[in-house]
Design a protein around this motif. Structure first.
Motif, PDB file in Angstrom:
ATOM      1  N   GLN A 122       0.833  -1.212   0.000  1.00  0.00           N
ATOM      2  CA  GLN A 122       0.000   0.000   0.000  1.00  0.00           C
ATOM      3  C   GLN A 122       0.868   1.262   0.000  1.00  0.00           C
ATOM      4  OE1 GLN A 122      -1.912   1.329   3.669  1.00  0.00           O
ATOM      5  NE2 GLN A 122      -3.901   1.107   2.677  1.00  0.00           N
ATOM      6  N   ALA A 123       1.955   1.212   0.773  1.00  0.00           N
ATOM      7  CA  ALA A 123       2.809   2.393   0.898  1.00  0.00           C
ATOM      8  C   ALA A 123       3.684   2.599  -0.330  1.00  0.00           C
ATOM      9  CB  ALA A 123       3.697   2.263   2.140  1.00  0.00           C
ATOM     10  N   VAL A 124       4.221   1.496  -0.844  1.00  0.00           N
ATOM     11  CA  VAL A 124       5.297   1.584  -1.834  1.00  0.00           C
ATOM     12  C   VAL A 124       4.782   1.491  -3.267  1.00  0.00           C
ATOM     13  CG1 VAL A 124       7.317   0.315  -2.671  1.00  0.00           C
ATOM     14  CG2 VAL A 124       7.077   0.814  -0.236  1.00  0.00           C
ATOM     15  N   LYS A 125       3.695   0.758  -3.461  1.00  0.00           N
ATOM     16  CA  LYS A 125       3.210   0.514  -4.820  1.00  0.00           C
ATOM     17  C   LYS A 125       2.068   1.447  -5.205  1.00  0.00           C
ATOM     18  CE  LYS A 125       5.956  -3.022  -5.111  1.00  0.00           C
ATOM     19  NZ  LYS A 125       7.159  -2.951  -5.952  1.00  0.00           N
ATOM     20  N   GLY A 126       1.636   2.291  -4.294  1.00  0.00           N
ATOM     21  CA  GLY A 126       0.515   3.167  -4.652  1.00  0.00           C
ATOM     22  C   GLY A 126      -0.462   3.282  -3.505  1.00  0.00           C
ATOM     23  N   GLY A 127      -1.488   2.460  -3.499  1.00  0.00           N
ATOM     24  CA  GLY A 127      -2.473   2.544  -2.422  1.00  0.00           C
ATOM     25  C   GLY A 127      -3.730   3.219  -2.902  1.00  0.00           C
ATOM     26  N   GLY A 128      -3.584   4.417  -3.423  1.00  0.00           N
ATOM     27  CA  GLY A 128      -4.713   5.112  -4.041  1.00  0.00           C
ATOM     28  C   GLY A 128      -4.684   4.890  -5.545  1.00  0.00           C
ATOM     29  N   HIS A 129      -5.595   5.570  -6.248  1.00  0.00           N
ATOM     30  CA  HIS A 129      -5.704   5.369  -7.689  1.00  0.00           C
ATOM     31  C   HIS A 129      -4.708   6.239  -8.460  1.00  0.00           C
ATOM     32  CE1 HIS A 129      -8.256   8.701  -6.520  1.00  0.00           C
ATOM     33  NE2 HIS A 129      -8.120   9.190  -7.727  1.00  0.00           N
ATOM     34  N   GLY A 130      -4.343   5.748  -9.619  1.00  0.00           N
ATOM     35  CA  GLY A 130      -3.508   6.552 -10.518  1.00  0.00           C
ATOM     36  C   GLY A 130      -2.027   6.257 -10.404  1.00  0.00           C
ATOM     37  N   ASP A 131      -1.264   6.818 -11.357  1.00  0.00           N
ATOM     38  CA  ASP A 131       0.199   6.660 -11.378  1.00  0.00           C
ATOM     39  C   ASP A 131       0.826   7.637 -10.402  1.00  0.00           C
ATOM     40  OD1 ASP A 131       0.691   4.858 -13.656  1.00  0.00           O
ATOM     41  OD2 ASP A 131      -0.140   6.473 -14.886  1.00  0.00           O
ATOM     42  N   TYR A 132       1.272   7.168  -9.279  1.00  0.00           N
ATOM     43  CA  TYR A 132       2.001   8.068  -8.384  1.00  0.00           C
ATOM     44  C   TYR A 132       2.835   7.263  -7.399  1.00  0.00           C
ATOM     45  CZ  TYR A 132      -1.104   7.118  -4.412  1.00  0.00           C
ATOM     46  OH  TYR A 132      -1.784   6.496  -3.383  1.00  0.00           O
ATOM     47  N   ARG A 133       3.770   7.909  -6.784  1.00  0.00           N
ATOM     48  CA  ARG A 133       4.610   7.289  -5.759  1.00  0.00           C
ATOM     49  C   ARG A 133       4.710   8.207  -4.562  1.00  0.00           C
ATOM     50  NH1 ARG A 133       6.162   1.967  -6.867  1.00  0.00           N
ATOM     51  NH2 ARG A 133       6.619   1.769  -9.079  1.00  0.00           N
ATOM     52  N   LEU A 134       5.061   7.620  -3.434  1.00  0.00           N
ATOM     53  CA  LEU A 134       5.425   8.399  -2.252  1.00  0.00           C
ATOM     54  C   LEU A 134       6.878   8.083  -1.962  1.00  0.00           C
ATOM     55  CD1 LEU A 134       2.474   7.301   0.077  1.00  0.00           C
ATOM     56  CD2 LEU A 134       2.518   9.246  -1.492  1.00  0.00           C
ATOM     57  N   ILE A 135       7.598   9.004  -1.348  1.00  0.00           N
ATOM     58  CA  ILE A 135       8.874   8.620  -0.757  1.00  0.00           C
ATOM     59  C   ILE A 135       8.520   7.923   0.547  1.00  0.00           C
ATOM     60  CG2 ILE A 135      11.015   9.450   0.311  1.00  0.00           C
ATOM     61  CD1 ILE A 135      10.931  11.824  -1.667  1.00  0.00           C
ATOM     62  N   VAL A 136       9.075   6.729   0.763  1.00  0.00           N
ATOM     63  CA  VAL A 136       8.726   5.967   1.961  1.00  0.00           C
ATOM     64  C   VAL A 136       9.991   5.688   2.770  1.00  0.00           C
ATOM     65  CG1 VAL A 136       7.637   3.872   2.855  1.00  0.00           C
ATOM     66  CG2 VAL A 136       6.797   4.898   0.723  1.00  0.00           C
ATOM     67  N   LEU A 137       9.992   6.132   4.021  1.00  0.00           N
ATOM     68  CA  LEU A 137      11.144   5.939   4.912  1.00  0.00           C
ATOM     69  C   LEU A 137      10.785   4.927   5.997  1.00  0.00           C
ATOM     70  CD1 LEU A 137      12.118   9.710   5.478  1.00  0.00           C
ATOM     71  CD2 LEU A 137      12.984   8.146   3.723  1.00  0.00           C
ATOM     72  N   ALA A 138      11.752   4.049   6.294  1.00  0.00           N
ATOM     73  CA  ALA A 138      11.487   2.997   7.277  1.00  0.00           C
ATOM     74  C   ALA A 138      12.438   3.109   8.467  1.00  0.00           C
ATOM     75  CB  ALA A 138      11.633   1.634   6.616  1.00  0.00           C
ATOM     76  N   PRO A 139      12.012   3.737   9.546  1.00  0.00           N
ATOM     77  CA  PRO A 139      12.860   3.819  10.744  1.00  0.00           C
ATOM     78  C   PRO A 139      12.942   2.467  11.447  1.00  0.00           C
ATOM     79  CG  PRO A 139      10.705   4.816  11.174  1.00  0.00           C
ATOM     80  CD  PRO A 139      10.716   4.411   9.723  1.00  0.00           C
ATOM     81  N   ALA A 140      14.018   2.291  12.240  1.00  0.00           N
ATOM     82  CA  ALA A 140      14.175   1.037  12.983  1.00  0.00           C
ATOM     83  C   ALA A 140      14.453   1.275  14.456  1.00  0.00           C
ATOM     84  CB  ALA A 140      15.292   0.196  12.357  1.00  0.00           C
ATOM     85  N   SER A 141      14.309   2.541  14.894  1.00  0.00           N
ATOM     86  CA  SER A 141      14.530   2.832  16.314  1.00  0.00           C
ATOM     87  C   SER A 141      13.745   4.095  16.642  1.00  0.00           C
ATOM     88  CB  SER A 141      16.022   3.080  16.586  1.00  0.00           C
ATOM     89  OG  SER A 141      16.431   4.250  15.888  1.00  0.00           O
ATOM     90  N   VAL A 142      13.638   4.362  17.924  1.00  0.00           N
ATOM     91  CA  VAL A 142      12.940   5.584  18.332  1.00  0.00           C
ATOM     92  C   VAL A 142      13.723   6.809  17.843  1.00  0.00           C
ATOM     93  CG1 VAL A 142      12.163   6.948  20.321  1.00  0.00           C
ATOM     94  CG2 VAL A 142      11.792   4.477  20.280  1.00  0.00           C
ATOM     95  N   ARG A 143      15.059   6.713  17.902  1.00  0.00           N
ATOM     96  CA  ARG A 143      15.873   7.808  17.395  1.00  0.00           C
ATOM     97  C   ARG A 143      15.573   8.079  15.921  1.00  0.00           C
ATOM     98  NH1 ARG A 143      20.453   7.868  14.682  1.00  0.00           N
ATOM     99  NH2 ARG A 143      20.839   5.653  14.985  1.00  0.00           N
ATOM    100  N   GLU A 144      15.485   7.000  15.162  1.00  0.00           N
ATOM    101  CA  GLU A 144      15.186   7.186  13.734  1.00  0.00           C
ATOM    102  C   GLU A 144      13.747   7.662  13.486  1.00  0.00           C
ATOM    103  OE1 GLU A 144      18.406   4.304  11.457  1.00  0.00           O
ATOM    104  OE2 GLU A 144      16.293   3.723  11.435  1.00  0.00           O
ATOM    105  N   MET A 145      12.844   7.278  14.361  1.00  0.00           N
ATOM    106  CA  MET A 145      11.468   7.801  14.220  1.00  0.00           C
ATOM    107  C   MET A 145      11.531   9.331  14.216  1.00  0.00           C
ATOM    108  SD  MET A 145       8.976   5.392  14.144  1.00  0.00           S
ATOM    109  CE  MET A 145       7.486   5.498  15.132  1.00  0.00           C
ATOM    110  N   ALA A 146      12.359   9.874  15.108  1.00  0.00           N
ATOM    111  CA  ALA A 146      12.492  11.335  15.186  1.00  0.00           C
ATOM    112  C   ALA A 146      13.273  11.881  13.990  1.00  0.00           C
ATOM    113  CB  ALA A 146      13.177  11.715  16.498  1.00  0.00           C
ATOM    114  N   GLU A 147      14.439  11.288  13.735  1.00  0.00           N
ATOM    115  CA  GLU A 147      15.300  11.788  12.644  1.00  0.00           C
ATOM    116  C   GLU A 147      14.607  11.743  11.292  1.00  0.00           C
ATOM    117  OE1 GLU A 147      19.664  10.457  14.357  1.00  0.00           O
ATOM    118  OE2 GLU A 147      19.033   9.751  12.375  1.00  0.00           O
ATOM    119  N   PHE A 148      13.940  10.614  11.042  1.00  0.00           N
ATOM    120  CA  PHE A 148      13.303  10.450   9.725  1.00  0.00           C
ATOM    121  C   PHE A 148      12.111  11.383   9.557  1.00  0.00           C
ATOM    122  CE2 PHE A 148      14.942   5.870   8.684  1.00  0.00           C
ATOM    123  CZ  PHE A 148      16.240   6.308   8.915  1.00  0.00           C
ATOM    124  N   THR A 149      11.524  11.797  10.673  1.00  0.00           N
ATOM    125  CA  THR A 149      10.423  12.755  10.575  1.00  0.00           C
ATOM    126  C   THR A 149      10.949  14.088  10.033  1.00  0.00           C
ATOM    127  OG1 THR A 149       9.249  11.680  12.376  1.00  0.00           O
ATOM    128  CG2 THR A 149       8.616  13.944  11.888  1.00  0.00           C
TER     129      THR A 149
END
Lengths: 350, 250
Positions: A122-149
């Protein structure tokens, strides 16, 4: 100053640090702490917290605030993320920057409230209708949750598109120490395109997605595709662990990568040349990380097998790609991943 | 020679795509006149819907956001919360406002968002070619109610002014009709009052305008406009439903 925070709180605190003007949310487990934190702290920082009547309304409020030229965020989980897809398609179609946080829980349907990674497609291949992409970031720690935000807000404004933080119920709920004062720099971008009132501008600004002329719509979509290609060249990001001489590589993102890392260490103790590739950007997928030759790669996920498809595309048949997944709120444990590594080393994995 | 009648400054030169007898063109003009008279062209942000009026962004010279179907009040909320000094209005049809966007409509009203909602009620989905709307009258024939709307299987028409009158967050609700000169003048006054209330009192207002859709009603413009004053005004009575600011002032 280091402080103990939940991943959800770290996201919210980092969004405030990033200069978020508005947060629009709706309660759903396991992401609700983001709303609660925002309700308490965003107004005192000059921003707007609003609990919407639905995730649909929340994402459309995001569209309004983003269209007016402000930094804005929303978050959700499971069924709530599905409801947001209409608005995400519109945000992408109108080239509006915003940050969307998905704290994944088990699905489909109401599923469960335990952590999962089953929204990868859903996140990487679309999810909604039409040709579009999102940049998707995957944190692996609480620190990264903050940094990636912080990074997500910068990327969204830079590329004029929605950026998603794809987290999960563990990262959202667990507490770790985080230096909330030592986050990446906040970048500032002009937004001359914003519908903020014409003022002295000669032409009015229009935020829209409708192009009834198919040639014009095709041009819009293709120009966005060019932007996505540029993003793929510039922003592929991943972390490697013990990969230099690795024959058997485990690849996993988010919390699963931390479990896989422990399994890789134990495999090394047993004399197996194992390593870990942790994708950080899920879109663009870090294809470059899979350029080196290996004996095999094992993709571990908290899903029935989603990222593994991108791994197969990246490897393109050069060596075997195996999959190991738990889903529905179950976690793969260290022992299970170690067992996969051992079987792959013996050529017994299928 | 003295100019006594001209196009409002805040309306562009692009010819309207609307059908003969359609209410949208008249209402666009009224909004343009009000924006001109209030001197708000540079300060106004419009949110246009999905439906015939989606191309409102080509006709209005202010900044415009096109919203997803039914979501205009949520989009307007996002804009207004960021830019409280701007004049923000949504412009929505009946399917948009009273079917797919009912939740957005009611909750923006409940929050008393400082916006103005302009509601075009023509009892039909126009852009898709004439299907039953939430305001389609009982017995009215449409593509999706070919035997006439049967309220016992297809539901009763919703009266939005009456529904929203129950919501405490609302400051001003009026229903007008775009049929006679007198009614059109009253409609302009209502729009102007709503914009002034927004600017000066931070008030949520809801202006419903009964409009004709001759093409999808299968009528001539004259017949359709007559229907607005007769059948439609009977089920949807004209008048002020709520005016908390005006009555406070008295």
């Amino acid at each position: 100053m280091k402080q103990m925070m939940k991943g959800n709180e770290a996201v919210a605190a980092a969004a405030i640090y990033s200069g978020v003007k508005c947060f629009f949310g709706y309660p759903i487990t396991p992401q609700t702490e983001i709303s609660a934190y925002m309700a308490k702290h965003l107004p005192e920082n000059g921003g707007v917290f609003l609990q919407a009547e639905s995730e649909i309304s929340a994402i459309n409020m995001v569209y309004g605030a983003a269209g007016a030229g402000f930094r804005v965020m929303t978050s959700s989980s499971g069924p709530g993320m599905s409801l947001k897809q209409e608005g995400i398609s519109f945000l992408a179609g109108a080239d509006l920057p915003c940050v969307i946080v998905n704290v994944m829980r088990g699905g489909p349907g109401l599923g469960g409230i335990q952590p999962s990674q089953a929204d990868y497609f859903q996140a990487v291949k679309g999810g909604g209708h039409g040709d579009y992409r999102l940049i998707v970031l995957a944190p692996a720690s609480v620190r990264e949750m903050a940094e990636f935000t912080v990074r997500a807000f910068n990327l969204a404004d830079k590329w004029r598109m929605p950026v998603m933080i794809l987290s999960d119920g563990i990262l959202g709920q667990m507490m770790e120490a985080v230096e909330i004062d030592e986050l990446p720099a906040v970048e500032h971008y002009e937004k001359p395109w914003a519908a903020s009132g014409r003022g002295e501008r000669k032409e009015h600004n229009i935020i829209k997605t409708l192009y009834l002329d198919p040639e014009e719509l095709e041009r819009m979509v293709f120009s966005r595709e060019e932007r996505y290609k540029e993003i793929a060249r510039e922003h592929q990001d991943w972390e490697e662990y013990l990969c230099d001489d690795a024959e058997i590589v485990v690849t996993a993102y988010g919390i699963t990568a931390r479990i896989a890392r422990a399994a890789v260490e134990r495999a090394r103790e047993k004399g197996i040349k194992a390593g870990l590739i942790r994708p950080i950007t899920l879109y663009p997928f870090p294809v470059k990380a899979f350029e080196n030759e290996r004996r095999a790669v094992i993709c571990a996920e908290m899903s029935a097998g989603q990222m593994v498809e991108d791994v197969r595309l990246a490897v393109n048949g050069r060596y075997p790609v195996y999959f190991y997944g738990r889903t529905g709120g179950m976690l793969p444990d260290e022992e299970e991943i170690l067992n996969c590594i051992e079987r792959a080393a013996k050529g017994e994995m299928v | 020679m003295k100019t006594i009648y001209k196009k409002p400054e805040s309306i562009s030169d692009k010819p309207f795509h609307y059908c003969p007898g359609c209410g949208h063109g008249v209402v666009h003009r009224l909004i343009g006149e009000v924006i001109d008279e209030l001197g708000e062209e540079k300060n106004t942000i419009a949110v246009v819907p999905v439906g015939c009026a989606v191309m409102g962004y080509d006709y209005l010279k202010c900044d415009v956001l096109e919203a997803a179907h039914g979501r205009a009040p949520a989009v307007a909320t996002g804009v207004k919360r960021c830019l409280p000094d701007r004049l923000v209005f949504s412009y929505q049809g009946d399917g948009d406002l009273a079917a797919i966007g009912t939740a957005e409509t009611i909750h923006a009203a409940a929050r008393g968002e400082n916006i103005t909602v302009i509601f075009i009620n023509n009892t039909i989905y126009g852009m898709t070619g004439g299907q039953m709307a939430p305001t389609t009258l009982c017995g009215q024939v449409t593509q999706t109610s070919p035997c006439g709307r049967d309220p016992y299987t297809q539901g009763f028409p919703l009266r939005m002014c009456e529904i929203l009158s129950q919501v405490d967050g609302v400051s001003y609700i009026e229903r007008c009709a775009i049929d006679t000169v007198q009614h059109i003048n009253a409609a302009k006054k209502a729009i102007k009052k709503a914009f002034i209330y927004q600017r000066e009192h931070g008030a949520y207002s809801f202006i419903e305008l009964l409009c004709a859709c001759p093409t999808n009603w299968g009528m001539t413009p004259a017949q359709a406009i007559e229907r607005v004053g007769r059948e439609m005004s009977e089920y949807f009575p004209l008048g002020v439903y709520i005016d908390k600011i005006g009555s406070c002032g008295r």
